[in-house]
Write an enzyme that holds these catalytic residues in place. Sequence first.
Site, PDB file in Angstrom:
ATOM      1  N   ASP A   1      48.388  39.219  68.476  1.00  0.00           N
ATOM      2  CA  ASP A   1      48.478  38.001  69.269  1.00  0.00           C
ATOM      3  C   ASP A   1      49.921  37.785  69.726  1.00  0.00           C
ATOM      4  O   ASP A   1      50.871  38.289  69.112  1.00  0.00           O
ATOM      5  CB  ASP A   1      48.027  36.789  68.452  1.00  0.00           C
ATOM      6  CG  ASP A   1      46.565  36.873  68.050  1.00  0.00           C
ATOM      7  OD1 ASP A   1      45.815  37.611  68.722  1.00  0.00           O
ATOM      8  OD2 ASP A   1      46.186  36.216  67.064  1.00  0.00           O
ATOM      9  N   LYS A   2      50.081  37.001  70.773  1.00  0.00           N
ATOM     10  CA  LYS A   2      51.399  36.753  71.374  1.00  0.00           C
ATOM     11  C   LYS A   2      52.459  36.392  70.335  1.00  0.00           C
ATOM     12  O   LYS A   2      53.572  36.907  70.362  1.00  0.00           O
ATOM     13  CB  LYS A   2      51.268  35.621  72.403  1.00  0.00           C
ATOM     14  CG  LYS A   2      52.583  35.166  73.012  1.00  0.00           C
ATOM     15  CD  LYS A   2      52.366  34.004  73.970  1.00  0.00           C
ATOM     16  CE  LYS A   2      53.686  33.493  74.516  1.00  0.00           C
ATOM     17  NZ  LYS A   2      53.503  32.335  75.419  1.00  0.00           N
TER      18      LYS A   2
END
EC number: 5.4.99.-
Length: 326
Positions: free
Chosen positions: A139-140
């Site tokens: 995830d970011k």
Amino acid sequence: MAQLVQLTATVSESQLGQRLDQALAELFPDYSRSRIKEWILEQRVLVNGTISDKPKEKVLGGESVTINAEIEEDVRWEPQDIPLNIVYEDDDILVINKPRDFVVHPGAGNPDGTVLNALLHYYPPIADVPRAGIVHRLDKDTTGLMVVAKTVPAQTHLVEALQLREITREYEAVAIGHMTAGGTVDEPISRHSTKRTHMAVHPMGKPAVTHYRIMEHFRVHTRLRLRLETGRTHQIRVHMSHITHPLVGDQLYGGRPRPPKGASEEFVSVLRKFDRQALHATMLRLHHPISGMLMEWHAPIPQDMVELIEALRVDTELHKDQLDWL
């Protein structure tokens, strides 16, 4: 260049009465409902062997569904000179340590500035590998280790190893709540029925298994080591939230600051300023896709998590006389 998509599934009895596009969005959570609706309208969906072009058509449960579609590769993928923290490289693979605030793959809202754009600049031949060699994502705002294939044969073998659960990925995290023992969360995950940016535990989701053990206890938080058997989107975050122990800083899944009673202003400030999920991919182990050699890498937790854990230790020490588990 178009990417072929071939999907098959059986509609669950529990989906009786749902619209066809809604049912398929639950069965294939990697694809948006709007994309699935387009495929239905383009007559790319077979229900019990017959083309269905009506998204609103109701399902009865038990139908066999096949999708044969194409996705156009994003022509906006451009090489960009973005630094990568490379911890290992040879002719076939790259292993990087991804920082926070770094999206892995271009998508809605993030057309560029991603790990993929950086890879295209760093190693231009990777453009010939599907998805520029990316075989799994973080995830970011999840930090840590990712393996990337530099060649098509390496990518083929890595994807197969992931599907066979032969790649070991371990994470460190800080969860909210005092957890008494480790365990396993074995709950299927699909896209949330109404919040399309969220995932959720759902009986019709894809299988998802997360193992966790306790590394360190704090007053009302717990430091964890986790191992993935599967790699669903947001898997650790969803599973920990499901067992009522969301990750610190994970506002998407309930990880808002919960300062313990009597906490110092300094400690409360540390908690409130921690503005991402406290999750780091700390260990990666796999057989090299070409040589077959067993390889393992470790990435120490980043500075923001170091500071969070130290603050938790100080708070716990200050209140240790109140803790019956010490």
